[in-house]
Design a protein around this motif. Sequence first.
Motif, short mmCIF file in Angstrom:
data_model
loop_
_atom_site.label_atom_id
_atom_site.label_comp_id
_atom_site.label_asym_id
_atom_site.label_seq_id
_atom_site.Cartn_x
_atom_site.Cartn_y
_atom_site.Cartn_z
N LEU A 58 0.68 -1.12 -0.08
CA LEU A 58 0.14 0.08 -0.08
C LEU A 58 0.87 1.20 0.15
N PRO A 59 0.27 2.49 -0.41
CA PRO A 59 1.42 3.88 -0.34
C PRO A 59 1.53 4.07 0.90
N PRO A 60 3.01 4.45 1.08
CA PRO A 60 3.47 4.67 2.35
C PRO A 60 3.44 6.25 2.66
N TYR A 61 2.60 6.88 1.70
CA TYR A 61 2.52 8.41 2.09
C TYR A 61 1.35 8.94 2.75
N LEU A 62 1.51 10.01 3.52
CA LEU A 62 0.44 10.78 4.17
C LEU A 62 0.68 12.23 3.39
N CYS A 63 -0.62 12.60 3.23
CA CYS A 63 -0.82 13.94 2.99
C CYS A 63 -0.67 14.87 4.24
N ARG A 64 -0.33 16.22 4.00
CA ARG A 64 -0.01 17.13 5.08
C ARG A 64 -1.32 17.34 5.87
N ASN A 65 -2.54 17.27 5.20
CA ASN A 65 -3.82 17.36 5.98
C ASN A 65 -4.07 16.13 6.97
N CYS A 66 -3.49 15.06 6.38
CA CYS A 66 -3.83 13.79 7.43
C CYS A 66 -2.72 13.82 8.55
N ILE A 67 -1.70 14.33 8.08
CA ILE A 67 -0.48 14.33 9.13
C ILE A 67 -0.95 15.08 10.33
N ALA A 68 -1.52 16.53 9.78
CA ALA A 68 -1.97 17.37 11.05
C ALA A 68 -3.19 16.56 11.84
N HIS A 69 -4.09 16.04 11.18
CA HIS A 69 -5.22 15.25 11.92
C HIS A 69 -4.34 14.08 12.63
N LEU A 70 -3.47 13.28 12.25
CA LEU A 70 -2.73 12.33 13.05
C LEU A 70 -2.05 12.86 14.34
N ILE A 71 -1.43 14.07 14.26
CA ILE A 71 -0.67 14.83 15.41
C ILE A 71 -1.81 15.29 16.31
N ASP A 72 -2.63 15.77 16.02
CA ASP A 72 -3.93 15.96 16.88
C ASP A 72 -4.23 14.72 17.74
N ALA A 73 -4.58 13.76 16.71
CA ALA A 73 -5.12 12.40 17.66
C ALA A 73 -4.03 11.79 18.38
N TYR A 74 -2.76 11.79 17.93
CA TYR A 74 -1.65 11.30 18.94
C TYR A 74 -1.41 12.28 20.24
N GLU A 75 -1.51 13.49 19.90
CA GLU A 75 -1.65 14.30 21.19
C GLU A 75 -2.66 13.94 22.28
N PHE A 76 -3.89 13.92 21.65
CA PHE A 76 -5.06 13.64 22.12
C PHE A 76 -5.06 12.33 22.92
N ASN A 77 -4.63 11.22 22.49
CA ASN A 77 -4.44 10.00 22.97
C ASN A 77 -3.39 9.93 24.36
N LEU A 78 -2.06 10.67 23.94
CA LEU A 78 -1.18 10.71 25.12
C LEU A 78 -1.74 11.58 26.18
N GLU A 79 -2.41 12.71 25.88
CA GLU A 79 -3.11 13.38 26.99
C GLU A 79 -3.81 12.67 27.69
N CYS A 80 -4.89 11.83 27.06
CA CYS A 80 -5.60 10.93 27.82
C CYS A 80 -4.90 9.99 28.90
N GLU A 81 -4.08 9.29 28.35
CA GLU A 81 -3.33 8.36 28.94
C GLU A 81 -2.58 8.98 30.33
N GLU A 82 -2.00 10.38 29.93
CA GLU A 82 -1.32 10.94 31.07
C GLU A 82 -2.21 11.36 32.40
N THR A 83 -3.42 11.78 31.89
CA THR A 83 -4.33 12.31 32.87
C THR A 83 -5.16 10.96 33.48
N GLU A 84 -5.40 9.83 32.86
CA GLU A 84 -5.56 8.58 33.74
C GLU A 84 -4.45 8.32 34.60
N LYS A 85 -3.16 8.21 34.27
CA LYS A 85 -2.07 8.05 35.23
C LYS A 85 -2.09 9.02 36.34
N ASN A 86 -2.35 10.24 36.38
CA ASN A 86 -2.58 11.01 37.32
C ASN A 86 -3.52 11.06 38.11
N PHE A 87 -4.86 10.57 37.50
CA PHE A 87 -6.01 10.24 38.53
C PHE A 87 -5.51 9.11 39.47
#
Length: 95
Positions: A58-87
């Motif tokens: 399959l194609p190995p490429y990600l467009c700039r728009n999808c990369i921006a969405h991916l970064i947002d999702a990644y940061e959101f997931n990490l924030e959720c995990e960090e908050t869970e640890k803190n609780f």
Amino acid sequence: MAAEQNIWSENKKICRICLHIDPRALDMFKSYYEERDTLYCDMLAYCSKVMVNMKDGLPPYLCRNCIAHLIDAYEFNLECEETEKNFHWLLTILD
């Protein structure tokens, strides 16, 4: 496999996520999110049920728009995990 590699050549950068052609798309196996020093392919696997493999044909490429969405999702997931640890940490000290 060689024929598949020609389909997804540098001339035809088709986004693995949205199917748009983007000449500025990045190879997710070679490019990374600098702030977290994490490859985009690893971020995609972490944030979704998509299994990525360099040799899947399959194609190995990600467009700039999808990369921006991916970064947002990644940061959101990490924030959720960090908050869970803190609780959980708070629960241990409040007992």
